[in-house]
Motif scaffolding. Structure first.
Motif, PDB file in Angstrom:
ATOM      1  N   ARG A 250       0.844  -1.190   0.000  1.00 22.15           N
ATOM      2  CA  ARG A 250       0.000   0.000   0.000  1.00 22.15           C
ATOM      3  C   ARG A 250       0.879   1.240   0.000  1.00 22.15           C
ATOM      4  O   ARG A 250       1.876   1.325   0.711  1.00 22.15           O
ATOM      5  N   SER A 251       0.533   2.217  -0.839  1.00 25.13           N
ATOM      6  CA  SER A 251       1.304   3.448  -0.917  1.00 25.13           C
ATOM      7  C   SER A 251       1.254   4.178   0.423  1.00 25.13           C
ATOM      8  O   SER A 251       0.191   4.355   1.015  1.00 25.13           O
ATOM      9  N   SER A 252       2.413   4.588   0.901  1.00 25.69           N
ATOM     10  CA  SER A 252       2.466   5.350   2.149  1.00 25.69           C
ATOM     11  C   SER A 252       2.127   6.818   1.923  1.00 25.69           C
ATOM     12  O   SER A 252       1.960   7.568   2.884  1.00 25.69           O
TER      13      SER A 252
ATOM     14  N   ASP B 188      -0.451   7.805  -0.635  1.00 22.09           N
ATOM     15  CA  ASP B 188      -1.881   7.782  -0.904  1.00 22.09           C
ATOM     16  C   ASP B 188      -2.372   6.362  -0.672  1.00 22.09           C
ATOM     17  O   ASP B 188      -2.137   5.469  -1.477  1.00 22.09           O
ATOM     18  N   GLY B 189      -3.038   6.155   0.455  1.00 21.16           N
ATOM     19  CA  GLY B 189      -3.462   4.818   0.852  1.00 21.16           C
ATOM     20  C   GLY B 189      -4.418   4.143  -0.101  1.00 21.16           C
ATOM     21  O   GLY B 189      -4.663   2.934   0.011  1.00 21.16           O
ATOM     22  N   ARG B 190      -4.967   4.874  -1.070  1.00 23.57           N
ATOM     23  CA  ARG B 190      -5.853   4.259  -2.055  1.00 23.57           C
ATOM     24  C   ARG B 190      -5.080   3.537  -3.138  1.00 23.57           C
ATOM     25  O   ARG B 190      -5.651   2.769  -3.915  1.00 23.57           O
TER      26      ARG B 190
ATOM     27  N   SER C  85      -1.681   1.174  -4.564  1.00 24.78           N
ATOM     28  CA  SER C  85      -0.715   0.137  -4.213  1.00 24.78           C
ATOM     29  C   SER C  85       0.376   0.105  -5.271  1.00 24.78           C
ATOM     30  O   SER C  85       0.114   0.329  -6.454  1.00 24.78           O
TER      31      SER C  85
END
Length: 257
Positions: free
Chosen positions: A65-67, A69-71, A73
């Protein structure tokens, strides 16, 4: 006499499909989001997502998961798993096709300059800088910097390099990326999703992204987070070892951002 049918090795089953091979080849150059692979590969998002799921289920690809933008990956190759499966594929065909001799020592000609970037330049990029310098015995001009550098090194970054790799970075201070704006680099590697989005362009430079979460982000005491720093340093060390051949053999590629 009819020979018994041998099963096709898992790596071949997964990688033989043209699109899956293209996805693996794309991810060999760095970590990407699905929408970026849509642009790079030229296929629909649904189709790419389907084949990425097969590669994930087969253990060749992982997602984090992107640190920033949590939306989102980021997908990346599980390099050690790919190596193991490739070795098994050769051995399944003929014993002589198993793992070969160790590669020769890394000796780039002409000299290579590499920049690692994260936000604070207090952990991930510093660890990467130290490990690349160690693996190449200083034969690569290696530096690191941050887009918003911290006041000092994270104590666990200093500790993990000393205890796990015998590297002393005591006295090292974070560096601002702006101080390197006029410096030429052959390769720039971002290790932080946020830094990737704000890192300025460097002319004639290969861009690579490694989506590695900040080991200090979970909070807690230094003792609490030290195991996370150990895992982060181990992952960076794996990526560094697989990076070496690419530094001199792959063309310059800009990440789709």
């Amino acid at each position: 006499m009819v020979l018994s049918r041998q099963p096709v090795p898992p790596f071949l089953q997964l990688a033989a499909h043209p699109l899956r091979w293209q996805l693996l080849a794309t991810l060999s150059g760095g970590d990407y989001r699905v929408r970026e692979m849509v642009t790079l590969v030229g296929e629909s998002q649904n189709l790419i997502s389907y084949h990425l799921r097969l590669l994930r289920d087969g253990g060749l690809v992982r997602a984090t998961r992107s640190s920033f933008d949590g939306r989102d990956s980021y997908y990346h190759l599980d390099l050690d798993r790919c190596t193991q499966m490739l070795a098994g594929t050769g051995t399944a065909l003929h014993p002589a096709l198993g793992p070969g001799p160790a590669p020769p020592p890394f000796d780039p000609t002409p000299p290579v300059a590499v920049l690692f970037v994260c936000t604070g330049n207090s952990a991930r990029s510093v660890i990467a800088e130290a490990l690349l310098r160690r693996h190449t015995s200083g034969r690569v001009d290696t530096v690191s910097a941050g887009t918003r550098p911290k006041p000092g090194m994270h104590p666990n970054a200093v500790r993990v390099l000393r205890e796990e790799f015998g590297i002393d970075i005591a006295g090292r201070h974070p560096r601002h990326l702006d101080t390197l704006a006029d410096s030429p680099f052959d390769t720039v590697i971002t290790l932080c999703d946020k830094a990737r989005e704000v890192c300025p362009e460097f002319d004639d430079t290969r861009w690579i992204h490694w989506s590695i979460p900040d080991p200090a982000a979970a909070g807690g005491t230094d003792e609490d987070t030290y195991p996370t720093f150990q895992a982060t340093a181990a992952e960076i060390d794996i990526r560094i070892r697989y990076l070496l051949p690419a530094l001199t053999t792959e063309p310059v590629i800009r990440s789709a951002r």
